[in-house]
Design an enzyme around this catalytic site. Structure first.
Site, mmCIF file in Angstrom:
data_model
loop_
_atom_site.group_PDB
_atom_site.id
_atom_site.type_symbol
_atom_site.label_atom_id
_atom_site.label_comp_id
_atom_site.label_asym_id
_atom_site.label_seq_id
_atom_site.Cartn_x
_atom_site.Cartn_y
_atom_site.Cartn_z
ATOM 1 C CG ASP A 24 -1.793 1.190 1.305
ATOM 2 O OD1 ASP A 24 -2.503 1.460 0.325
ATOM 3 O OD2 ASP A 24 -1.775 1.887 2.343
ATOM 4 C CG ASP A 26 -1.228 8.615 1.682
ATOM 5 O OD1 ASP A 26 -0.856 8.801 2.847
ATOM 6 O OD2 ASP A 26 -1.486 9.544 0.900
#
Length: 308
Positions: A24, A26
């Site tokens: 992932d 952010d």
């Protein structure tokens, strides 16, 4: 179901058993436009060890090429084939359905670019103003439905309004119309007191009147990983998902048979993880518990450097 904090022994086990790392972005690699210290070095170290790196995001507001540019600007090596975002994955999924007709898209310009890349006819992106007379003569006088629409795609749309909700729900109610959503994230990952509704708010405003659930491409569902697995011939047992959210990143990892690593540099905290473990009394909640955890990705990286 217990999870373990990463130490040197666990880091060695991860390196020996995992070939493909899915990150992932952010909250794991960066916050806004700033790299989380140690993240870029960790990615570089994994690449030196011959590991395959993928960047997996629910964000539909950027194309793959835009994500590549952001990765490079923050010190992360990336190519388009390394990036899977929900706009691209949704377009890829729709293309695979071999639908005839058009897509009505409640979304943004980046989603339009991804649909264009697959040669999918679409419309609906951008403002669709509600006429000033709508309260006097009714919305039916202002809505003309295109009979060629065979799919409704919903993503992040800053122009969402009553007109778009009406059209999307009406198209979905037609027999045979495919309903696809990029994700159902509740809010955008922004610091401070401001709460900005995420794509889940847009999807909810449409699926409730449509009385139909969409095919959700993004995490925590398996669609994005299924597409990636097929394209790159991945073995889930040799993959690890690294994320900062237990209900999306970790849930998808467990659902798809991958190992998982939760970091506390973004949405999740150690206290919240402890509370989750105590209350994991259903199969669905158990899927939110990671195999491993650490404060930040750089902690894993500090051990990996010793193996190069």
């Amino acid at each position: 179901m217990a999870c373990r904090k990463v130490d040197r022994t666990i880091a060695r086990k991860i390196i020996d058993s995992i070939d493909n790392f899915l990150f992932d972005c952010d909250g794991v690699l960066w916050e806004a436009s700033k790299e989380i210290p140690g993240s870029a070095d960790t990615i570089a170290a994994l690449r030196k060890l011959g590991k395959k790196i993928f960047y997996i995001t629910n964000n539909s507001g950027k194309t793959r090429s835009q994500y590549v540019e952001k990765c490079k600007s923050l010190g992360f090596h990336a190519a388009e084939e390394d990036v899977i975002c929900t706009g691209h994955a949704a377009a890829q999924y729709i293309k695979a359905q071999n639908l005839k007709g058009k897509v009505y898209c409640v979304g943004n310009t980046s989603m339009g670019v991804e649909l264009d890349s697959f040669g999918i006819k679409h419309f609906g992106i951008g403002p669709d103003e509600v006429p000033g007379s709508i309260e006097q003569i009714g919305i039916q006088q202002h809505v003309n439905l295109d009979p060629e629409v065979s799919c409704v795609l919903v993503g992040f749309d800053p122009h969402i309004n009553y007109m778009k909700m009406t059209k999307a729900a009406s198209y979905i109610r037609k027999n045979g119309t495919l309903f696809v959503a990029t994700n159902e994230d509740t809010h955008l990952p922004l610091a401070g007191d401001l709460v900005v509704p995420g794509t889940g708010a847009v999807v909810g405003a449409i699926k409730i009147p449509a009385r139909k659930e969409p095919v959700v491409v993004g995490k925590p569902n398996s669609v994005m990983f299924d597409l990636l697995k097929k394209e790159h011939n991945l073995d889930p047992s040799r993959c690890m998902m690294v994320g900062d959210r237990s209900d999306t990143d970790i849930h998808m990892a467990n659902l798809c048979g991958m190992d998982s690593l939760l970091v506390f540099s973004g949405d999740m905290s150690y206290d919240r993880l402890q509370d989750l473990q105590k209350s994991a009394d259903t199969d669905d909640k158990k899927l939110n518990i990671p195999k491993y955890y650490c404060d930040k990705l750089g902690d894993l990286g500090s051990f990996i450097q010793q193996f190069i």
